[in-house]
Design an enzyme around this catalytic site. Structure first.
Site, PDB file in Angstrom:
ATOM      1  N   ASP A  49     -66.631  92.345  85.031  1.00 45.00           N
ATOM      2  CA  ASP A  49     -67.606  92.010  83.707  1.00 45.00           C
ATOM      3  C   ASP A  49     -68.787  92.366  83.897  1.00 45.00           C
ATOM      4  O   ASP A  49     -69.695  92.310  82.888  1.00 45.00           O
ATOM      5  CB  ASP A  49     -67.103  90.458  83.648  1.00 45.00           C
ATOM      6  CG  ASP A  49     -67.849  89.526  84.762  1.00 45.00           C
ATOM      7  OD1 ASP A  49     -68.041  90.102  85.659  1.00 45.00           O
ATOM      8  OD2 ASP A  49     -67.757  88.260  84.414  1.00 45.00           O
ATOM      9  N   SER A  50     -69.413  92.861  84.917  1.00 39.39           N
ATOM     10  CA  SER A  50     -70.629  93.613  85.003  1.00 39.39           C
ATOM     11  C   SER A  50     -70.760  94.635  83.995  1.00 39.39           C
ATOM     12  O   SER A  50     -72.114  94.859  83.634  1.00 39.39           O
ATOM     13  CB  SER A  50     -70.815  94.198  86.218  1.00 39.39           C
ATOM     14  OG  SER A  50     -69.640  94.964  86.813  1.00 39.39           O
ATOM     15  N   ASP A  88     -61.621  91.564  86.227  1.00 40.67           N
ATOM     16  CA  ASP A  88     -62.270  90.528  85.990  1.00 40.67           C
ATOM     17  C   ASP A  88     -61.745  89.659  85.100  1.00 40.67           C
ATOM     18  O   ASP A  88     -61.392  90.114  83.909  1.00 40.67           O
ATOM     19  CB  ASP A  88     -63.711  90.726  85.997  1.00 40.67           C
ATOM     20  CG  ASP A  88     -64.459  90.481  86.994  1.00 40.67           C
ATOM     21  OD1 ASP A  88     -63.988  89.889  88.353  1.00 40.67           O
ATOM     22  OD2 ASP A  88     -65.752  90.793  87.162  1.00 40.67           O
ATOM     23  N   LYS A 118     -59.423  88.939  88.738  1.00 42.72           N
ATOM     24  CA  LYS A 118     -60.609  88.021  89.798  1.00 42.72           C
ATOM     25  C   LYS A 118     -61.153  87.212  88.691  1.00 42.72           C
ATOM     26  O   LYS A 118     -61.119  87.433  87.550  1.00 42.72           O
ATOM     27  CB  LYS A 118     -61.583  89.163  90.209  1.00 42.72           C
ATOM     28  CG  LYS A 118     -62.809  88.490  91.179  1.00 42.72           C
ATOM     29  CD  LYS A 118     -63.475  89.401  91.632  1.00 42.72           C
ATOM     30  CE  LYS A 118     -64.668  89.903  90.860  1.00 42.72           C
ATOM     31  NZ  LYS A 118     -65.631  88.928  90.382  1.00 42.72           N
ATOM     32  N   GLU A 120     -64.144  83.687  89.249  1.00 43.57           N
ATOM     33  CA  GLU A 120     -64.769  83.127  90.015  1.00 43.57           C
ATOM     34  C   GLU A 120     -64.688  81.506  90.038  1.00 43.57           C
ATOM     35  O   GLU A 120     -64.037  81.075  89.304  1.00 43.57           O
ATOM     36  CB  GLU A 120     -66.240  83.294  89.255  1.00 43.57           C
ATOM     37  CG  GLU A 120     -66.903  84.720  89.407  1.00 43.57           C
ATOM     38  CD  GLU A 120     -67.965  84.805  88.396  1.00 43.57           C
ATOM     39  OE1 GLU A 120     -68.771  83.697  88.195  1.00 43.57           O
ATOM     40  OE2 GLU A 120     -68.582  85.846  88.246  1.00 43.57           O
ATOM     41  N   GLU A 187     -70.434  86.665  97.443  1.00 46.40           N
ATOM     42  CA  GLU A 187     -71.453  87.534  96.724  1.00 46.40           C
ATOM     43  C   GLU A 187     -72.893  86.715  97.181  1.00 46.40           C
ATOM     44  O   GLU A 187     -73.070  85.434  97.016  1.00 46.40           O
ATOM     45  CB  GLU A 187     -71.579  87.622  95.189  1.00 46.40           C
ATOM     46  CG  GLU A 187     -72.701  88.412  94.615  1.00 46.40           C
ATOM     47  CD  GLU A 187     -72.448  88.737  93.334  1.00 46.40           C
ATOM     48  OE1 GLU A 187     -73.538  89.199  92.628  1.00 46.40           O
ATOM     49  OE2 GLU A 187     -71.342  88.450  92.594  1.00 46.40           O
TER      50      GLU A 187
END
Length: 275
Positions: A49-50, A88, A118, A120, A187
């Protein structure tokens, strides 16, 4: 003539089995052309999602939508045949409930053909991770600095300097591993803690701003290639400096167009004789 050797796409199970073995090579990918270039060299490609920041100029990842992630996931899948491709889950697409997470993760898997998703989160997301894994969705975890929670932790900063943070990140990693994730990103976490967690849990750790002791490393490709110029995190090493080359190429093109040197005779189509 011998038949060409076909490389099979790596699966989450293969990535998981790399724990303690050959370091896992991972980069982000968002487009088909770049994915084609990265695919032969990477074990895992992350459709991160970056992309909201590096492709769309957003200030954070929070405005990225599920439709955006699916579109870019499809693009990366078209450009790959070897690397395990993980997409993501964007902010707001899985935090509400484990049922919401499954519904959206299943859509990502169905519409992109990717190998897993993925998400978080640590202890608070362990039940969701287990729910997805039990229903056939491979999950790549993410602990430590979590960009989707940047507004609650006071910005982008390294974590793990105080006892409370150390304990929380350690528990998060253990919870995600026990929930059935095949690997976990660590991270923005101080090196000794990332090293400790890597030895503590039985799934691969993939570091970004963490430790060389992690079972693998991931970087945002635009950072690694020197294309993203807004800021450079301390943990980034630029393996190329493509931004100046792109600018120079555009400058040379503009000069030739304005001087009418481009297109030249070799770039245009002549009329057929007798036409």
């Amino acid at each position: 003539m011998s038949a060409p050797v076909t490389r099979k796409r790596l699966t989450p199970k293969v990535i998981q089995a790399m724990k303690g073995e050959c370091p896992i090579v991972s980069l982000t990918a968002y487009t088909t052309p770049v994915a084609r270039l990265l695919d032969p060299h990477c074990d895992l490609l992350l459709v991160g999602d970056s992309l909201g920041m590096v492709l769309y100029g957003m200030e954070s990842t929070l405005a990225v939508t599920l439709d955006m992630m699916i579109m870019h996931g499809q693009a990366v899948m078209r450009g790959t045949s070897h690397a395990c491709v993980i997409v993501d889950m964007p902010f707001g697409s899985y935090q509400e409930s484990k049922e919401q997470a499954f519904r959206n993760a299943a859509r990502v898997m169905q519409e992109t053909g990717c190998d897993g998703v993925k998400l978080e989160g640590g202890e608070e997301m362990a039940e969701t991770v287990a729910f997805l894994v039990r229903r056939g969705i491979p999950v790549f975890g993410h602990v430590g600095l979590m960009p989707q929670q940047v507004n609650t932790v006071g910005g982008f900063r390294s974590l793990g300097r105080g006892d409370d943070e150390v304990g929380k990140i350690r528990r998060d990693a253990q919870a995600i591993a026990q929930a059935g994730a095949f690997a976990v990103v660590i991270e923005g976490t101080v090196e000794p803690l990332a090293r400790e967690i890597t030895a503590l849990i039985d799934i691969p750790t993939v570091g970004i701003g963490a430790s060389s002791a992690c079972d693998g490393q991931v970087l945002v490709s635009d950072d690694m290639l020197g294309l993203f110029q807004d800021f450079t995190p301390r943990f980034v090493k630029r393996f190329a400096h493509l931004a100046p080359q792109v600018s120079q190429a555009a400058e040379a093109y503009a000069e030739e167009v304005r001087a009418r040197r481009f297109p030249g005779p070799e770039h245009v189509f002549g009329a057929k004789p007798g036409a």
